[in-house]
Design an enzyme around this catalytic site. Sequence first.
Site, PDB file in Angstrom:
ATOM      1  N   ASN A   9      11.209 -12.221  12.778  1.00  0.00           N
ATOM      2  CA  ASN A   9      11.572 -11.454  13.620  1.00  0.00           C
ATOM      3  C   ASN A   9      11.269 -12.182  15.120  1.00  0.00           C
ATOM      4  OD1 ASN A   9       8.797 -10.871  14.541  1.00  0.00           O
ATOM      5  ND2 ASN A   9       8.636  -9.766  12.493  1.00  0.00           N
ATOM      6  N   ASP A  32       8.165  -5.420   7.320  1.00  0.00           N
ATOM      7  CA  ASP A  32       7.963  -4.149   6.313  1.00  0.00           C
ATOM      8  C   ASP A  32       8.378  -4.576   4.810  1.00  0.00           C
ATOM      9  OD1 ASP A  32       7.100  -2.293   7.998  1.00  0.00           O
ATOM     10  OD2 ASP A  32       8.986  -2.112   8.882  1.00  0.00           O
ATOM     11  N   ASP A  43       1.013  -2.061   4.050  1.00  0.00           N
ATOM     12  CA  ASP A  43       1.125  -1.929   5.400  1.00  0.00           C
ATOM     13  C   ASP A  43      -0.464  -2.088   5.912  1.00  0.00           C
ATOM     14  OD1 ASP A  43       0.686  -0.295   7.694  1.00  0.00           O
ATOM     15  OD2 ASP A  43       2.187   0.948   7.537  1.00  0.00           O
ATOM     16  N   PHE A  56       0.198  -1.507  17.286  1.00  0.00           N
ATOM     17  CA  PHE A  56       1.171  -1.566  18.225  1.00  0.00           C
ATOM     18  C   PHE A  56       2.276  -0.744  17.651  1.00  0.00           C
ATOM     19  CE2 PHE A  56       0.684  -4.202  22.163  1.00  0.00           C
ATOM     20  CZ  PHE A  56      -0.363  -4.532  22.055  1.00  0.00           C
TER      21      PHE A  56
END
Length: 397
Positions: free
Chosen positions: A209, A275, A303, A325
């Site tokens: 990302n 994820d 997670d 965050f």
Amino acid sequence: MNIENKHILIGITGGIAAYKICELIRKFKKNGADVQVICTPNALNFVTKLTLQNLSQNEVFVDEFHPKHWKPEHISLADWADVMIIAPASANTIGKIAQGIADNLLTSVACAFPKPMIIAPAMNVNMWQNSGVQSNINILKSRGAEILPPESGFLACGYLGRGRLCSIDKIFDCACDILSYSKILSGKKVVITSGGTIEKIDPVRYISNFSSGKMGLALAKCANLMGAEVTLITTKDVDVPFKTIKVQSAKQMLESVNSEFEGADFIIMASAVADYRVKNYSEQKIKKGNDETITLELVKNPDILKEICNKKQESLKNTPIIVGFCAESENLEENAKDKINKKGCDFLIANDISRSDIGFNSDENEVIIFDKSGGKNKLEKSSKTLIARKILEYINH
Ligand code: PMT
């Protein structure tokens, strides 16, 4: 800010703006700081040693070999200073420092200097725009140096454009700001994650990302200045004076966070963790076939934030304070409130990543801090450094 008795080391390189540094020295001295000056040999073409000596009320250093002290100057000056300022910083000196070259006293001290450094470049506009100079600036930024970019205007070389030294007030304020960090995190261990995770598909490709790691790095640098023992777990290359652990995937990040959990007072998850990862990593490069489409099967990643929040609850200890965050492109507040409950962290810092001026890869951010008891506090748009400082002060209060 009281800078009385603070130790300021000023490095001056060869550029016409060297004369302006006389004013900077005066300002520090007027405010009670102790100033030492190092000049490159070329700097003395623009300003005299005698002037600098009178203003700083100290010997001015140029040569590397000085028979006076047993400790070489490049070490004793580095040990002495609380902050080092290089202004004006020439393209030549910037390049040397970025590449670890130490061929004069100034570059040798810079090489041996693990504390906060401010670099204020000044040069011709075309030199400033040169890609080599820019990549050296980026190297220094990634190491944590505070870069005060040159400003636009008429340049001494006759050009009009960006290249003139930023204002003396800006350099002074930046140094005062750095020196004003109170050691509120002294004796505390702070673990910070940063950067986007990399989930490999095959030896050539990966899923990731847009996280640059700037927000996490700013937090780590501020925590370090506030006296904390910092561990930065990051997917990016950084060169900083505290512990870093380089990771790629979410699984590796989870392992490192777990290994740093014990004894941590704060864990701050600023990284953008994927994820999902591919279910079956291909050892060989996936070949282009005849089909127009290709399907990658993805499986959920752990997670990390949720796991460490559960771990904290199970241990029945009230530490560490866990901060997540929250990157949202819509319904920021609603989603953040939902997320803090689902994850179970003490604080959640929400930012809007649909905006190009904040969030991913920008130098600024604007955030809302949510706490688990329902409180919220908005931090207006400012540099990631200032946002980081305010976050740390807030979660430590
Ligand atoms: O790195 P920069 O370019 O400076 O940009 C900063 C930033 C936008 C990346 C940063 O400010 C930020 O928002 N980081 C969190 C990004 C994110 O993954 O948000 P999220 O809402 O998807 O996740 C919520 C929290 O859970 C985050 O703390 C994240 O680290 C954590 N998480 C998410 C997924 C996962 N599998 N494990 C996690 O621990």
